[in-house]
Design a protein around this motif. Structure first.
Motif, short mmCIF file in Angstrom:
data_model
loop_
_atom_site.label_atom_id
_atom_site.label_comp_id
_atom_site.label_asym_id
_atom_site.label_seq_id
_atom_site.Cartn_x
_atom_site.Cartn_y
_atom_site.Cartn_z
N SER A 156 0.82 -1.21 0.00
CA SER A 156 0.00 0.00 0.00
C SER A 156 0.86 1.26 0.00
N SER A 157 0.37 2.28 -0.72
CA SER A 157 0.99 3.61 -0.65
C SER A 157 0.20 4.53 0.26
N HIS A 158 -0.87 4.01 0.84
CA HIS A 158 -1.77 4.83 1.67
C HIS A 158 -1.91 4.20 3.06
N GLU A 159 -2.37 5.01 4.02
CA GLU A 159 -2.77 4.50 5.34
C GLU A 159 -4.22 4.03 5.24
N SER A 160 -4.59 3.08 6.09
CA SER A 160 -5.98 2.58 6.05
C SER A 160 -6.98 3.72 6.31
N THR A 161 -6.60 4.66 7.18
CA THR A 161 -7.53 5.74 7.50
C THR A 161 -7.75 6.68 6.30
N ASP A 162 -6.83 6.66 5.31
CA ASP A 162 -7.04 7.45 4.08
C ASP A 162 -8.18 6.88 3.24
N ALA A 163 -8.56 5.63 3.52
CA ALA A 163 -9.46 4.91 2.61
C ALA A 163 -10.87 4.72 3.18
N VAL A 164 -11.19 5.45 4.26
CA VAL A 164 -12.49 5.23 4.90
C VAL A 164 -13.64 5.57 3.94
N GLU A 165 -13.56 6.72 3.30
CA GLU A 165 -14.66 7.12 2.40
C GLU A 165 -14.72 6.18 1.19
N ALA A 166 -13.54 5.81 0.65
CA ALA A 166 -13.51 4.87 -0.48
C ALA A 166 -14.13 3.53 -0.08
N ALA A 167 -13.83 3.09 1.13
CA ALA A 167 -14.37 1.81 1.61
C ALA A 167 -15.88 1.89 1.75
N LYS A 168 -16.37 3.02 2.29
CA LYS A 168 -17.82 3.16 2.45
C LYS A 168 -18.51 3.17 1.10
N SER A 169 -17.95 3.90 0.14
CA SER A 169 -18.65 3.95 -1.15
C SER A 169 -18.54 2.62 -1.89
N LEU A 170 -17.42 1.91 -1.73
CA LEU A 170 -17.31 0.57 -2.34
C LEU A 170 -18.33 -0.38 -1.70
N ALA A 171 -18.50 -0.28 -0.41
CA ALA A 171 -19.47 -1.15 0.28
C ALA A 171 -20.89 -0.84 -0.21
N GLN A 172 -21.19 0.45 -0.35
CA GLN A 172 -22.54 0.82 -0.80
C GLN A 172 -22.78 0.36 -2.23
N ALA A 173 -21.76 0.53 -3.09
CA ALA A 173 -21.94 0.18 -4.51
C ALA A 173 -22.00 -1.33 -4.72
N SER A 174 -21.26 -2.09 -3.90
CA SER A 174 -21.14 -3.54 -4.15
C SER A 174 -22.07 -4.37 -3.28
N GLY A 175 -22.51 -3.81 -2.16
CA GLY A 175 -23.30 -4.59 -1.20
C GLY A 175 -22.42 -5.48 -0.32
N ALA A 176 -21.11 -5.38 -0.48
CA ALA A 176 -20.18 -6.19 0.33
C ALA A 176 -19.77 -5.45 1.60
N ILE A 177 -19.35 -6.22 2.61
CA ILE A 177 -18.59 -5.64 3.72
C ILE A 177 -17.19 -5.36 3.18
N VAL A 178 -16.66 -4.17 3.45
CA VAL A 178 -15.32 -3.82 2.95
C VAL A 178 -14.37 -3.64 4.14
N ALA A 179 -13.25 -4.34 4.08
CA ALA A 179 -12.22 -4.23 5.13
C ALA A 179 -10.94 -3.68 4.52
N VAL A 180 -10.37 -2.67 5.20
CA VAL A 180 -9.10 -2.06 4.78
C VAL A 180 -8.09 -2.36 5.88
#
Ligand SMILES: Nc1ncnc2c1ncn2[C@@H]1O[C@H](COP(=O)(O)OP(=O)(O)O)[C@@H](O)[C@H]1O
Ligand SMILES: Cc1ncsc1CCOP(=O)(O)O
Ligand SMILES: [Mg+2]
Length: 281
Positions: free
Chosen positions: A155-179
């Motif tokens: 990774s080039s990012h911290e997990s906390t950088d990806a909170v919004e991306a994770a939320k929108s991926l979860a909403q779009a896919s219907g999956a639980i998303v873990a970073v």
């Protein structure tokens, strides 16, 4: 002091008891977990599942999937050493899992590293994974469906950088998303929960990310109706095993060994004193 406060809050919320219950269920039920995974990770992933009490099977031929996949309690699909001839088997297994209402977990290794890999991950997303677990760069790439600044599988990012991306991926896919990262973030698109266990040295062992994804599959296998809770429990338990292993390790190679031994030996008292899970929202 601050850490004690967080731990106290987590205990009050019942997370350690849940994590222990799920680990105990894996030990007593020994769920069969099918893994279609990269060649780097096969050994550590299988040994992680075995030390947790699950039963791994690294079976990836499309010729075997119709007979085998229906017997698995969960499926783990990992694109780490993806090539065009493996992708149809990944999709077929995911379809079998979805059709038989079995949980399946996607690890989108290096999703943003090439157009081929990103397209494959997006196609796998259409087959409705129960959980997606990646590092921050992978989750950001998948969420934006675009190639990213990438260090390949790291990774080039911290997990906390990806909170919004994770939320929108979860909403779009219907999956639980873990970073995964220093704090492991888990979301269903609304709730955001963090697991605070683990040690930085875990990043210095190849396939720890892949292995925790397979461990998530085992946790979700024994509690398929609570995939978010099972996912955060798996991440926390793997992190606790890393913490215990680090007490005995001299470097990455001995941590690899002691992490597996510690996961095998975790008991109620250690889980209750060390599991640290908090709600972010
Ligand atoms: N800085 C860190 N501190 C504690 N644990 C970490 C840290 N970085 C990664 N981990 C743990 O290492 C494991 C692998 O995570 P990560 O390195 O993010 O995955 P990947 O190998 O897929 O990039 C996870 O269990 C994660 O919690
Ligand atoms: C080094 C490497 N190259 C392709 S897959 C792989 C393993 C990646 O493992 P992890 O994502 O757990 O670090
Ligand atoms: Mg990875």
């Amino acid at each position: 002091m601050e850490e004690d406060k967080v731990r106290g809050k987590a205990e009050a919320s019942g997370w350690p008891a849940r994590a222990w219950r799920l680990l105990s269920a894996i030990r007593s039920e020994s769920p069969l977990i099918q893994c279609i995974t990269n060649m780097v990770s096969m050994d550590l992933m299988a040994n992680t599942l075995l030390s947790a009490g699950a039963s791994p099977a690294m079976i990836h031929s499309a010729d075997e999937i119709p007979d085998f996949t229906p017997h698995a309690r969960a499926l783990c699909v990992n694109v780490g050493t993806l090539s065009a001839d493996w992708l149809p088997a990944m999709k077929l297994a995911a379809q079998f899992a979805s059709q038989s209402a079995k949980p399946w977990v996607l690890d989108p290794v290096a999703a943003g590293a090439s157009g081929f890999r990103l397209k494959a991950c997006l196609e796998l997303l259409e087959l409705k994974p129960t959980v997606i677990r990646g590092n921050a760069s992978e989750v950001i790439a998948l969420s934006k469906a675009s190639l990213g600044p990438t260090k390949g599988v790291d990774s080039s990012h911290e997990s906390t950088d990806a909170v919004e991306a994770a939320k929108s991926l979860a909403q779009a896919s219907g999956a639980i998303v873990a970073v995964s990262g220093a704090v492991d973030i888990v979301t269903d698109g609304e709730r955001v929960v963090g697991a605070h266990n683990g040690v930085p040295m875990m990043q210095r062992i190849t396939a720890t990310g892949c292995s925790v994804t397979a461990l998530i599959a085992a946790f979700v296998a024994v509690d398929p109706l609570h995939a978010l809770e099972a996912t955060v429990s798996a991440l926390s338990i793997f992190g606790v095993a890393g913490e215990m292993g680090m007490n005995l390790a001299k470097g990455p190679a001995s941590l690899r060994m002691h992490l597996i031994d510690s996961l095998y030996g975790l008991d109620d008292a250690v889980v209750h004193s060390r599991v640290t899970i908090t709600s972010f929202s």
